[in-house]
Design an enzyme around this catalytic site. Structure first.
Site, short mmCIF file in Angstrom:
data_model
loop_
_atom_site.label_atom_id
_atom_site.label_comp_id
_atom_site.label_asym_id
_atom_site.label_seq_id
_atom_site.Cartn_x
_atom_site.Cartn_y
_atom_site.Cartn_z
N CYS A 120 53.74 36.41 40.39
CA CYS A 120 53.41 34.99 40.46
C CYS A 120 54.35 34.23 39.54
O CYS A 120 54.78 34.75 38.52
CB CYS A 120 51.96 34.77 40.03
SG CYS A 120 51.41 33.08 40.37
N CYS A 122 53.74 31.40 37.84
CA CYS A 122 53.20 30.43 36.87
C CYS A 122 53.56 30.71 35.41
O CYS A 122 53.64 29.78 34.62
CB CYS A 122 51.69 30.26 37.04
SG CYS A 122 50.73 31.74 36.74
N CYS A 130 51.99 27.88 40.38
CA CYS A 130 52.33 29.18 40.96
C CYS A 130 53.37 29.06 42.07
O CYS A 130 53.60 30.03 42.81
CB CYS A 130 51.07 29.85 41.49
SG CYS A 130 49.78 30.01 40.23
N LYS A 195 41.16 34.76 45.96
CA LYS A 195 41.26 34.32 44.57
C LYS A 195 40.78 32.87 44.50
O LYS A 195 41.31 32.00 45.19
CB LYS A 195 42.70 34.42 44.09
CG LYS A 195 42.89 33.91 42.67
CD LYS A 195 44.31 34.16 42.17
CE LYS A 195 44.49 33.60 40.78
NZ LYS A 195 45.84 33.88 40.26
N ARG A 205 45.05 31.58 30.41
CA ARG A 205 46.19 30.65 30.39
C ARG A 205 46.75 30.52 28.99
O ARG A 205 47.94 30.31 28.80
CB ARG A 205 45.78 29.30 30.98
CG ARG A 205 45.56 29.49 32.48
CD ARG A 205 45.10 28.28 33.22
NE ARG A 205 44.71 28.70 34.57
CZ ARG A 205 43.74 28.16 35.27
NH1 ARG A 205 43.04 27.18 34.76
NH2 ARG A 205 43.47 28.61 36.47
N ARG A 217 44.70 24.04 40.24
CA ARG A 217 45.17 24.97 41.26
C ARG A 217 44.35 24.90 42.56
O ARG A 217 44.44 25.79 43.39
CB ARG A 217 45.12 26.40 40.71
CG ARG A 217 45.91 26.62 39.43
CD ARG A 217 46.45 28.05 39.38
NE ARG A 217 46.79 28.55 38.06
CZ ARG A 217 47.87 28.20 37.36
NH1 ARG A 217 48.71 27.30 37.85
NH2 ARG A 217 48.10 28.72 36.18
N GLU A 233 40.76 35.00 54.69
CA GLU A 233 41.90 35.26 53.80
C GLU A 233 42.21 36.75 53.74
O GLU A 233 43.37 37.17 53.84
CB GLU A 233 41.57 34.78 52.37
CG GLU A 233 41.76 33.28 52.13
CD GLU A 233 43.23 32.90 51.96
OE1 GLU A 233 44.12 33.75 52.13
OE2 GLU A 233 43.48 31.70 51.66
N LYS A 248 38.60 37.90 43.14
CA LYS A 248 38.76 37.46 41.77
C LYS A 248 38.20 36.05 41.61
O LYS A 248 38.50 35.21 42.46
CB LYS A 248 40.26 37.47 41.45
CG LYS A 248 40.59 36.99 40.08
CD LYS A 248 42.08 36.95 39.92
CE LYS A 248 42.37 36.29 38.60
NZ LYS A 248 43.75 36.02 38.39
N SER A 274 39.48 36.91 32.41
CA SER A 274 39.46 36.61 30.98
C SER A 274 38.16 35.95 30.52
O SER A 274 37.58 36.35 29.51
CB SER A 274 40.66 35.72 30.63
OG SER A 274 40.68 34.57 31.44
N TYR A 313 39.81 43.81 31.10
CA TYR A 313 40.28 43.87 29.71
C TYR A 313 39.44 44.83 28.90
O TYR A 313 39.84 45.24 27.82
CB TYR A 313 40.23 42.46 29.11
CG TYR A 313 41.05 41.49 29.92
CD1 TYR A 313 42.44 41.50 29.82
CD2 TYR A 313 40.46 40.62 30.84
CE1 TYR A 313 43.21 40.65 30.61
CE2 TYR A 313 41.22 39.77 31.62
CZ TYR A 313 42.60 39.80 31.50
OH TYR A 313 43.36 38.98 32.29
C1 PBG Z 1 48.40 33.87 37.73
C2 PBG Z 1 47.15 34.53 37.32
C3 PBG Z 1 46.03 34.00 36.70
C4 PBG Z 1 45.18 35.07 36.42
C5 PBG Z 1 45.80 36.22 36.91
N1 PBG Z 1 47.01 35.87 37.48
C6 PBG Z 1 45.74 32.63 36.25
C7 PBG Z 1 45.53 31.56 37.22
O1 PBG Z 1 45.53 31.74 38.42
O2 PBG Z 1 45.39 30.42 36.74
C8 PBG Z 1 43.86 35.00 35.71
C9 PBG Z 1 43.44 36.25 35.03
C10 PBG Z 1 42.34 36.10 34.06
O3 PBG Z 1 41.74 35.04 33.87
O4 PBG Z 1 42.03 37.13 33.43
N2 PBG Z 1 48.41 33.29 38.97
#
Ligand code: PBG
Length: 326
Positions: A120, A122, A130, A195, A205, A217, A233, A248, A274, A313
């Site tokens: 990605c 970003c 992204c 996602k 982030r 996003r 999707e 996700k 996260s 994590y």
């Molecule tokens: C990048 C990406 C993100 C995450 C994984 N890949 C952030 C987003 O889409 O803003 C989030 C992972 C997490 O929160 O642990 N596209």
């Protein structure tokens, strides 16, 4: 019926409870995300994610030796590059942060660890979106070429699995196409297929230095109110050649894990993001919950919903806890 049937009979002893447990969690189910930061020389804790670190490229191998001993089979790599620009050029650099890290891991550990890379832009763009940006619009088709080039460079460096996470239409077929043209037909694609535009990503982030400078996003990630759309999707990504599909975040989206696993019977991953991790950490730091037990229960519920693998994590903590339970 009662009194012949007594549900409590199977709950009376710990060994029998173990025998009848339907969902089982194993270290082999876990994938550990790692942040590799080209701008640092020593590992640095991520403020919003206690217990998680940014690692310098040459510090990664030291950290992940331990994963093999714990029985965790795979890592998911995120890169924080030295330089960013509007087009995310450094994401495709053959000498870039992730490309170098893949080579270092492969040299040190051979095939003992599966290397998955987040694909990605970003983390590599100055605006933090992204994709390629025009005004305040995130362009789909011009982004595909970039993503495909990035995935190819990861495959060349030795990645086993590339994981596009940008939610661009056509990203899986673009990647499959370029990989096959270049002789990487055996590199897997794990697609972030469903996602969601989620507020649970906030701590990430900060961790990956990928905050956006305008908007949000929601023009490319999914609306949290939609479920049927996630099925579409996923179906499209499977048709485009995804080997593994992902949902996700995890906790608030387990209905989709269940539906997707039962609808398609495809290897299904779930990403415990996260915010899910940091919420548990924060409550545990207050002494309000037992961190280890809550983490275990959360991840067990992801298995119960049908996930084949969990990006988390908490991978190391859970693997240690599972060892203790044995
Ligand atoms: C990048 C990406 C993100 C995450 C994984 N890949 C952030 C987003 O889409 O803003 C989030 C992972 C997490 O929160 O642990 N596209």
């Amino acid at each position: 019926m009662f009194p012949i049937t007594r549900m409590r009979r199977t709950r009376a002893s710990p060994l029998i409870r173990d025998m009848i447990r339907e969902a089982v969690l194993s270290p082999r189910d876990l994938i550990y995300p790692i942040f590799v930061d080209e701008t640092i020389t020593r590992k640095r804790e991520i403020g919003s994610m206690p217990g998680q670190f940014r690692l310098p490229p040459d510090g990664v191998v030291n950290e992940i030796d331990e994963l093999c001993d714990l029985g965790i089979p795979a890592v998911l790599l995120f890169g924080i590059p030295e330089t960013k620009d509007a087009a995310g050029t450094s994401a495709l650099d053959e000498e870039g942060v992730i490309q170098r890290t893949i080579e270092a891991i492969r040299d040190a550990l051979g095939d003992r660890l599966v290397i998955i890379t987040d694909v990605c832009l970003c983390e590599y763009t100055t605006h933090g979106h992204c994709g390629i940006v025009e005004g305040e619009k995130i362009l789909n088709d011009p982004t595909l070429e970039k993503i495909a080039g990035m995935a190819l460079s990861h495959a060349r460096a030795g990645a086993d699995i590339v994981a596009p996470s940008g939610m661009m239409d056509g990203m899986v077929s673009s990647i499959r196409g370029i990989l096959d043209e270049n002789g990487y037909q055996d590199t897997l694609i794990m697609s972030y297929a469903a996602k969601y535009a989620s507020s649970f990503y906030a701590p990430f982030r900060d961790a990956a230095d990928s905050s956006y400078t305008f908007g949000d996003r929601s023009s490319y990630q999914m609306d949290p109110g939609n479920a049927d759309e996630a099925i579409r999707e996923v179906e499209l990504d499977i048709l485009e050649g995804a080997d593994i599909v992902m949902v996700k975040p995890a906790l608030s989206y387990l209905d989709l894990v269940y539906r997707i696993r039962s609808t398609f019977g495809m290897p299904t991953a779930v990403y415990s993001v996260s915010g899910e991790y940091s919420m548990v950490k924060a409550a545990a730091m207050q002494g309000w919950i037992d961190e280890t037990k809550v983490m275990y229960e959360m991840h067990l519920s992801m298995k119960r919903a049908g996930a084949d693998m969990i990006i988390t994590y908490a991978a190391k903590d859970i693997a240690r806890y599972l060892e203790e339970l044995r």
